[in-house]
Design a protein around this motif. Sequence first.
Motif, PDB file in Angstrom:
ATOM      1  N   TYR A 106     -22.170 -11.355  42.450  1.00  0.00           N
ATOM      2  CA  TYR A 106     -22.702 -11.153  43.797  1.00  0.00           C
ATOM      3  C   TYR A 106     -23.588 -12.327  44.203  1.00  0.00           C
ATOM      4  CZ  TYR A 106     -27.080  -9.626  41.532  1.00  0.00           C
ATOM      5  OH  TYR A 106     -28.221  -9.556  40.777  1.00  0.00           O
ATOM      6  N   GLY A 107     -23.477 -12.649  45.487  1.00  0.00           N
ATOM      7  CA  GLY A 107     -24.297 -13.666  46.137  1.00  0.00           C
ATOM      8  C   GLY A 107     -24.266 -13.329  47.611  1.00  0.00           C
ATOM      9  N   LEU A 108     -23.747 -14.242  48.433  1.00  0.00           N
ATOM     10  CA  LEU A 108     -23.547 -13.923  49.845  1.00  0.00           C
ATOM     11  C   LEU A 108     -22.539 -12.790  49.988  1.00  0.00           C
ATOM     12  CD1 LEU A 108     -24.118 -14.658  52.807  1.00  0.00           C
ATOM     13  CD2 LEU A 108     -22.266 -16.347  52.666  1.00  0.00           C
ATOM     14  N   TRP A 109     -21.566 -12.756  49.084  1.00  0.00           N
ATOM     15  CA  TRP A 109     -20.603 -11.656  49.000  1.00  0.00           C
ATOM     16  C   TRP A 109     -20.453 -11.253  47.528  1.00  0.00           C
ATOM     17  CZ3 TRP A 109     -19.167 -16.660  50.381  1.00  0.00           C
ATOM     18  CH2 TRP A 109     -18.442 -17.373  49.412  1.00  0.00           C
ATOM     19  N   ALA A 110     -19.800 -10.143  47.307  1.00  0.00           N
ATOM     20  CA  ALA A 110     -19.505  -9.703  45.946  1.00  0.00           C
ATOM     21  C   ALA A 110     -18.034  -9.950  45.645  1.00  0.00           C
ATOM     22  CB  ALA A 110     -19.837  -8.227  45.769  1.00  0.00           C
ATOM     23  N   ALA A 111     -17.756 -10.182  44.369  1.00  0.00           N
ATOM     24  CA  ALA A 111     -16.377 -10.404  43.941  1.00  0.00           C
ATOM     25  C   ALA A 111     -16.133  -9.645  42.649  1.00  0.00           C
ATOM     26  CB  ALA A 111     -16.107 -11.895  43.730  1.00  0.00           C
ATOM     27  N   SER A 112     -14.967  -8.999  42.553  1.00  0.00           N
ATOM     28  CA  SER A 112     -14.593  -8.337  41.304  1.00  0.00           C
ATOM     29  C   SER A 112     -13.492  -9.152  40.643  1.00  0.00           C
ATOM     30  CB  SER A 112     -14.110  -6.910  41.566  1.00  0.00           C
ATOM     31  OG  SER A 112     -12.987  -6.909  42.422  1.00  0.00           O
ATOM     32  N   TYR A 113     -13.532  -9.197  39.330  1.00  0.00           N
ATOM     33  CA  TYR A 113     -12.582  -9.995  38.559  1.00  0.00           C
ATOM     34  C   TYR A 113     -11.730  -9.057  37.709  1.00  0.00           C
ATOM     35  CZ  TYR A 113     -15.097 -14.180  39.999  1.00  0.00           C
ATOM     36  OH  TYR A 113     -15.663 -15.194  40.742  1.00  0.00           O
ATOM     37  N   GLY A 114     -10.779  -8.390  38.375  1.00  0.00           N
ATOM     38  CA  GLY A 114      -9.914  -7.464  37.683  1.00  0.00           C
ATOM     39  C   GLY A 114     -10.628  -6.164  37.354  1.00  0.00           C
ATOM     40  N   THR A 115     -10.183  -5.521  36.293  1.00  0.00           N
ATOM     41  CA  THR A 115     -10.716  -4.232  35.855  1.00  0.00           C
ATOM     42  C   THR A 115     -11.078  -4.329  34.379  1.00  0.00           C
ATOM     43  OG1 THR A 115      -8.555  -3.404  35.179  1.00  0.00           O
ATOM     44  CG2 THR A 115      -9.188  -3.080  37.495  1.00  0.00           C
ATOM     45  N   PHE A 116     -11.572  -3.233  33.819  1.00  0.00           N
ATOM     46  CA  PHE A 116     -11.874  -3.224  32.388  1.00  0.00           C
ATOM     47  C   PHE A 116     -10.653  -3.641  31.567  1.00  0.00           C
ATOM     48  CE2 PHE A 116     -15.336  -0.050  33.382  1.00  0.00           C
ATOM     49  CZ  PHE A 116     -16.375  -0.844  32.939  1.00  0.00           C
ATOM     50  N   SER A 117      -9.525  -3.033  31.860  1.00  0.00           N
ATOM     51  CA  SER A 117      -8.347  -3.272  31.032  1.00  0.00           C
ATOM     52  C   SER A 117      -7.752  -4.653  31.260  1.00  0.00           C
ATOM     53  CB  SER A 117      -7.295  -2.189  31.274  1.00  0.00           C
ATOM     54  OG  SER A 117      -6.994  -2.088  32.654  1.00  0.00           O
ATOM     55  N   LEU A 155     -14.760   2.441  38.011  1.00  0.00           N
ATOM     56  CA  LEU A 155     -15.023   3.829  37.611  1.00  0.00           C
ATOM     57  C   LEU A 155     -13.719   4.593  37.410  1.00  0.00           C
ATOM     58  CD1 LEU A 155     -18.068   4.955  39.801  1.00  0.00           C
ATOM     59  CD2 LEU A 155     -18.040   3.831  37.569  1.00  0.00           C
ATOM     60  N   SER A 156     -13.853   5.773  36.843  1.00  0.00           N
ATOM     61  CA  SER A 156     -12.674   6.592  36.534  1.00  0.00           C
ATOM     62  C   SER A 156     -11.949   7.059  37.786  1.00  0.00           C
ATOM     63  CB  SER A 156     -13.092   7.804  35.698  1.00  0.00           C
ATOM     64  OG  SER A 156     -14.043   8.591  36.408  1.00  0.00           O
ATOM     65  N   THR A 157     -12.625   7.014  38.940  1.00  0.00           N
ATOM     66  CA  THR A 157     -11.981   7.441  40.189  1.00  0.00           C
ATOM     67  C   THR A 157     -10.826   6.525  40.568  1.00  0.00           C
ATOM     68  OG1 THR A 157     -13.741   6.236  41.336  1.00  0.00           O
ATOM     69  CG2 THR A 157     -13.998   8.625  41.128  1.00  0.00           C
ATOM     70  N   ASP A 158     -10.814   5.290  40.043  1.00  0.00           N
ATOM     71  CA  ASP A 158      -9.682   4.387  40.233  1.00  0.00           C
ATOM     72  C   ASP A 158      -8.809   4.465  38.983  1.00  0.00           C
ATOM     73  OD1 ASP A 158      -7.877   2.350  40.563  1.00  0.00           O
ATOM     74  OD2 ASP A 158      -9.352   0.771  40.901  1.00  0.00           O
ATOM     75  N   VAL A 159      -7.600   4.971  39.129  1.00  0.00           N
ATOM     76  CA  VAL A 159      -6.741   5.187  37.957  1.00  0.00           C
ATOM     77  C   VAL A 159      -6.364   3.878  37.278  1.00  0.00           C
ATOM     78  CG1 VAL A 159      -5.801   7.346  38.843  1.00  0.00           C
ATOM     79  CG2 VAL A 159      -4.681   5.175  39.440  1.00  0.00           C
ATOM     80  N   ASN A 160      -6.532   2.758  37.981  1.00  0.00           N
ATOM     81  CA  ASN A 160      -6.190   1.451  37.411  1.00  0.00           C
ATOM     82  C   ASN A 160      -7.408   0.712  36.861  1.00  0.00           C
ATOM     83  OD1 ASN A 160      -3.398   1.624  38.151  1.00  0.00           O
ATOM     84  ND2 ASN A 160      -4.006   1.187  40.272  1.00  0.00           N
ATOM     85  N   SER A 161      -8.561   1.386  36.786  1.00  0.00           N
ATOM     86  CA  SER A 161      -9.798   0.700  36.409  1.00  0.00           C
ATOM     87  C   SER A 161      -9.869   0.362  34.923  1.00  0.00           C
ATOM     88  CB  SER A 161     -11.010   1.553  36.782  1.00  0.00           C
ATOM     89  OG  SER A 161     -11.046   2.746  35.998  1.00  0.00           O
ATOM     90  N   GLY A 162      -9.128   1.084  34.089  1.00  0.00           N
ATOM     91  CA  GLY A 162      -9.249   0.889  32.652  1.00  0.00           C
ATOM     92  C   GLY A 162     -10.421   1.624  32.035  1.00  0.00           C
ATOM     93  N   TRP A 163     -11.127   2.419  32.837  1.00  0.00           N
ATOM     94  CA  TRP A 163     -12.251   3.237  32.350  1.00  0.00           C
ATOM     95  C   TRP A 163     -11.724   4.219  31.309  1.00  0.00           C
ATOM     96  CZ3 TRP A 163     -17.499   3.945  34.079  1.00  0.00           C
ATOM     97  CH2 TRP A 163     -18.107   5.129  33.694  1.00  0.00           C
ATOM     98  N   ARG A 164     -12.331   4.222  30.128  1.00  0.00           N
ATOM     99  CA  ARG A 164     -11.884   5.097  29.048  1.00  0.00           C
ATOM    100  C   ARG A 164     -12.813   6.306  28.959  1.00  0.00           C
ATOM    101  NH1 ARG A 164     -11.672   0.602  24.364  1.00  0.00           N
ATOM    102  NH2 ARG A 164     -13.765   0.295  25.249  1.00  0.00           N
ATOM    103  N   PRO A 165     -12.316   7.499  29.235  1.00  0.00           N
ATOM    104  CA  PRO A 165     -13.199   8.670  29.322  1.00  0.00           C
ATOM    105  C   PRO A 165     -13.899   9.004  28.016  1.00  0.00           C
ATOM    106  CG  PRO A 165     -10.883   9.317  29.405  1.00  0.00           C
ATOM    107  CD  PRO A 165     -10.909   7.834  29.548  1.00  0.00           C
ATOM    108  N   ASN A 166     -13.335   8.638  26.868  1.00  0.00           N
ATOM    109  CA  ASN A 166     -13.960   8.968  25.594  1.00  0.00           C
ATOM    110  C   ASN A 166     -14.903   7.881  25.085  1.00  0.00           C
ATOM    111  OD1 ASN A 166     -12.559  11.410  25.443  1.00  0.00           O
ATOM    112  ND2 ASN A 166     -10.767  10.430  24.514  1.00  0.00           N
ATOM    113  N   ALA A 167     -14.944   6.757  25.793  1.00  0.00           N
ATOM    114  CA  ALA A 167     -15.848   5.674  25.405  1.00  0.00           C
ATOM    115  C   ALA A 167     -17.231   5.915  25.988  1.00  0.00           C
ATOM    116  CB  ALA A 167     -15.297   4.333  25.884  1.00  0.00           C
ATOM    117  N   ARG A 168     -18.217   5.156  25.494  1.00  0.00           N
ATOM    118  CA  ARG A 168     -19.523   5.110  26.140  1.00  0.00           C
ATOM    119  C   ARG A 168     -19.487   4.018  27.200  1.00  0.00           C
ATOM    120  NH1 ARG A 168     -21.273  10.017  25.007  1.00  0.00           N
ATOM    121  NH2 ARG A 168     -21.582  10.365  22.796  1.00  0.00           N
TER     122      ARG A 168
END
Length: 474
Positions: A106-117, A155-168
């Motif tokens: 984040y700076g003037l704008w925010a950028a995401s670089y893919g997902t966890f997976s 987050l888990s709300t995005d099915v493509n996020s790679g968020w693992r429900p059993n992980a911390r």
Amino acid sequence: MPEMSTEEGFRLNGITGVPVAIGRNIGVILLATLSGSLAQVMTNLSCVGQSCILGTSFVDIALVIDTSASIDRPYFEAIKSFISLWASDYSIGTNPNQVQFGFVTYGLWAASYGTFSTASTTIDTLNSVVADLAYQPHNDRNMFDALTKVSNNLLSTDVNSGWRPNARHLMVVFSGDSFTGPATWRNVASTLRPQFDRVVAVGLTQKAITNQYLELVEIVGGDASNVFIIGGPTELKYIIPWLEFEVCDVSSYSAQSSTPPPSTSASTPAPTTLPASCQYLDLLFLIDESQSMHISDGFGAAKNFILNVTDTYKVIPDVRFAWIVFNSDVWVQTPFIAAQDFKANVSGTHFNEGSTNFVLGFNAASYTISTYSDPSQQRQPILIFVSDGNLNDGGGLSQVTAFTTYLRCNLNTRIIGLGVSEALADAQTMRNAIGVGAQDNCTVSHYSDISNYAQIPIAGLPQVEQDLQCRPTK
């Protein structure tokens, strides 16, 4: 390439042996420099009573990274190198007992670089993503946009996020100056925090203290022990062991996060015959171990002073003791413990050379008190600061004052300063640093001069008794 926000118009070497305290667990570890790895060092260290083996951590880590002009470009490149080094201590991948990283800048704008997976299939993939992180030479830090990216993409709300429900799940916010953009970042932060087992923040510059320390405490949910402040790129090496312990701790502790950490010693209610000023005392000694304290065995005199105070106050049933020894590093940092164990720790500690970094010392003190003696625990934290010098390393007076103000005003800490053979100007600096005479209606501070090193054990004890208005019968 990163995904850009559609709201851009908004202003939105080696290993050296260093005893330190990091995260929620205190212990002796080997502090890694930026040329070394901590993986072998951390293996088999205790983490809330459980084994912590970095290679088998099962954690998703979201990094929210300031890429603005609060830091210059070389510092930003150093941060990227630091992230790659930190990640190299883990097994990176999507399987159980592997670590995934997700990246938002984040700076003037925010950028995401893919997902966890997608960012963490292998360590090579991760390093490629880190190399692509882009610097933004704008003096804007749109935290609302950044947290929205985390919410939408990791987050888990995005099915493509790679968020693992059993992980911390751990979120780490890096910041060099106060946030800009919509103030509603606070609402997004409040929604995000329950999704993660822990949120921590790293302040990267002096401005992170002078302009936004309370903001960083707020974004992590009010727990100051989850904020770590450094002064510049040369101090990045201090972050790695702290983050290693946060990852270790969140792996084993988060299931118990609704209950306080176990106390290091049993606490017995103070007798009602004691005055209120003597009840529920937590005495934390902050000892400047700069090179001048080696003259005439000043450090030995300081240890004798600590032992004298401990022998005097240990008769109070519920009293606890801790200490921090610092110079240009933090060499010793203990939790609050019982008198017998504390005296053994003090007696067995030897002198280490270094310059005087008051910011490092008071940062450590803030961590210890906020973790083990914050107001919710109904203790009386007392910080006894002994120094014979002036700050000549690390940050300036304003940074020290930010910490001592937080200690006095937010953590109800009484600070007692003992200056040893101080020149008038240095004595006044100490008074200003610890808030003597501050007109802020916070817990008062005290300062006294000790004429020479030999007088520390002799004159120090009665001064503490006077400032505390507590003189236990031996």
